[in-house]
Design an enzyme around this catalytic site. Structure first.
Site, PDB file in Angstrom:
ATOM      1  N   LYS A 120      36.381  38.648  38.662  1.00 12.39           N
ATOM      2  CA  LYS A 120      37.676  39.523  39.205  1.00 12.39           C
ATOM      3  C   LYS A 120      38.179  40.652  38.459  1.00 12.39           C
ATOM      4  CE  LYS A 120      42.208  37.909  41.578  1.00 12.39           C
ATOM      5  NZ  LYS A 120      42.284  38.188  42.668  1.00 12.39           N
TER       6      LYS A 120
HETATM    7  N1  PMP Z   1      38.978  37.492  48.031  1.00 12.85           N
HETATM    8  C1  PMP Z   1      39.549  38.133  47.205  1.00 12.85           C
HETATM    9  C2  PMP Z   1      39.166  39.778  47.370  1.00 12.85           C
HETATM   10  C3  PMP Z   1      40.840  37.838  46.934  1.00 12.85           C
HETATM   11  O1  PMP Z   1      41.440  39.402  46.122  1.00 12.85           O
HETATM   12  C4  PMP Z   1      41.296  37.117  46.579  1.00 12.85           C
HETATM   13  C5  PMP Z   1      42.457  36.744  45.978  1.00 12.85           C
HETATM   14  N2  PMP Z   1      42.715  36.069  44.502  1.00 12.85           N
HETATM   15  C6  PMP Z   1      41.147  35.563  47.148  1.00 12.85           C
HETATM   16  C7  PMP Z   1      39.404  36.116  48.233  1.00 12.85           C
HETATM   17  C8  PMP Z   1      41.761  34.637  47.028  1.00 12.85           C
HETATM   18  O2  PMP Z   1      41.479  34.108  46.115  1.00 12.85           O
HETATM   19  P1  PMP Z   1      41.878  32.729  45.935  1.00 12.85           P
HETATM   20  O3  PMP Z   1      42.370  31.378  46.721  1.00 12.85           O
HETATM   21  O4  PMP Z   1      41.352  31.891  44.367  1.00 12.85           O
HETATM   22  O5  PMP Z   1      43.167  33.241  45.415  1.00 12.85           O
END
Ligand code: PMP
Length: 287
Positions: free
Chosen positions: A151
Site C-alpha cells: 500500500k
Molecule cells: N484494494 C485497494 C486497492 C484499496 O486501496 C483498498 C483500501 N485500502 C482495499 C482494496 C480494501 O482494503 P481494506 O479493506 O483493508 O480497506
C-alpha cells in the site's frame, strides 16, 4: 474545533500540518500508508492494519522509525484529541527529505503522520440500491513491477482507473490484472456469489489483502457460506447472482450493474444483505 494532525508525535492544527517539498513522499510517491476506520472511538482491526503497514514498508526498504505500540498510541491520542468516535484514520510514513535524485539512501527523517477525520460515507442509497460500476481499461499494476500488496503512496494506477469510472458516471471501477483476470476495484476488493458460493480473487491475482475482505471471509464461514479464493473473469462477474465490494471506507457495498450488465436480480442479494448486517454487528462489537 480545529482538527489536530499528528506529525512525528506532535499534534498540530491542520493548517500547520506541513512537510517539506523535498520529501520523497511528494517527489516520488515514495512511502506507505493505511486507511482505517474507528467505531465508538476504537480502530477496527488496528493490529492487522499496522501489520500491513509494516509489511509494505519492509517491501520498499523503509524503516518506520517508531514501534507498532508507539504508532497505536499515536492513533488513539489523535482520535481522542479530535473527539472522534466514528471516523476515518489515515496513517502515512514517507521516505523523508532527500535530494532531487531518486536515491533512497540520501533521504533522512521519514515523516510519520496520523490524520483522523469524520467519515464521509457513501450515500445511503448506494447500500439500499447497489452500485453501478464499469471495467477500467487501465490494467492493475503487474505484481512484478509494483506489487498491489504494497500500500504505497503511489496510487496513480488506481487513480487512473477511478477517473475512467467517473467518466462513465460510476463511483468505482473494476480493474483486471495483466492476465485479464478480475483483480479488485480502485479502492475496494470484490466478491461474487453464484449458487450460494462466495468467491473472491486470490492474493496472487495482484490485489491488496483487504482487512475488510478478510473480515467478510471470516463472517461468511461463520454463516456456513462456502468461500473460494479463486481466479475470476469478467464472465464470472456478469453471470454472478450477487456482487459486492469491501473496503474500510465503503465497508460492504452491493453492486447491481457491471459494464451495463445487470447482476442477478438487479438489486442487493440476500447473501450480500446478510453479510452487510453481520459486518455492522462485528464492527460495533469491535472484534
Ligand atoms: N484494494 C485497494 C486497492 C484499496 O486501496 C483498498 C483500501 N485500502 C482495499 C482494496 C480494501 O482494503 P481494506 O479493506 O483493508 O480497506
Amino acid at each position: 474545533m480545529t482538527l489536530q494532525v499528528n506529525i512525528n508525535g506532535t499534534l498540530v492544527p491542520k493548517e500547520d500540518a506541513k512537510i517539506s517539498v523535498f520529501d520523497h513522499g511528494l517527489l516520488y510517491g515514495d512511502g506507505v500508508f493505511e486507511g482505517m476506520r474507528s467505531y465508538g472511538g476504537r480502530v477496527f482491526r488496528l493490529e492487522q492494519h499496522l501489520r500491513r503497514l509494516w509489511d509494505s514498508a519492509r517491501a520498499i526498504c523503509l524503516d518506520i522509525p517508531i514501534s507498532r505500540e508507539e504508532m497505536a498510541d499515536r492513533v488513539n491520542t489523535t482520535l481522542q484529541a479530535n473527539g472522534i468516535q466514528d471516523g476515518y484514520v489515515r496513517l502515512i510514513v514517507t521516505r523523508g527529505i532527500g535530494t532531487l535524485g531518486l536515491d533512497a539512501h540520501l533521504t533522512r527523517d521519514p515523516q510519520v503522520i496520523v490524520i483522523t477525520d469524520h467519515i464521509a460515507l457513501y450515500p445511503r442509497e448506494y447500500y439500499d440500491e447497489g452500485l453501478k460500476i464499469v471495467t477500467a481499461s487501465t490494467v492493475r499494476n503487474h505484481p512484478g513491477a509494483l506489487n498491489p500488496r504494497i500500500k504505497s503512496l503511489n496510487y496513480l494506477n488506481n487513480i487512473l482507473a477511478k477517473i475512467e469510472g467517473h467518466q462513465a458516471g460510476c463511483v468505482e471501477a473494476l480493474m483486471l490484472n495483466h492476465l485479464g483476470e478480475v483483480s479488485e476495484c480502485t479502492g475496494d476488493n470484490i466478491f461474487l456469489v453464484r449458487d450460494g458460493i462466495l468467491r473472491t480473487p486470490p492474493i496472487s491475482a495482484g490485489i491488496l489483502e483487504g482487512v475488510t475482505r478478510q473480515a467478510v471471509i471470516e463472517l461468511a464461514k461463520e454463516e456456513g457460506i462456502p468461500v473460494e479464493e479463486i481466479t475470476l473473469t469478467r464472465h464470472d462477474v456478469y453471470s454472478a447472482d450477487e456482487c459486492f465490494l469491501t473496503g474500510s471506507a465503503a465497508e460492504v457495498v452491493p453492486v447491481v450493474m457491471v459494464d451495463e450488465r445487470t447482476i442477478g436480480e438487479g438489486k442487493p442479494g440476500p447473501i450480500t444483505r446478510r453479510l452487510i448486517d453481520r459486518f455492522h454487528r462485528l464492527v460495533r462489537s469491535s472484534e
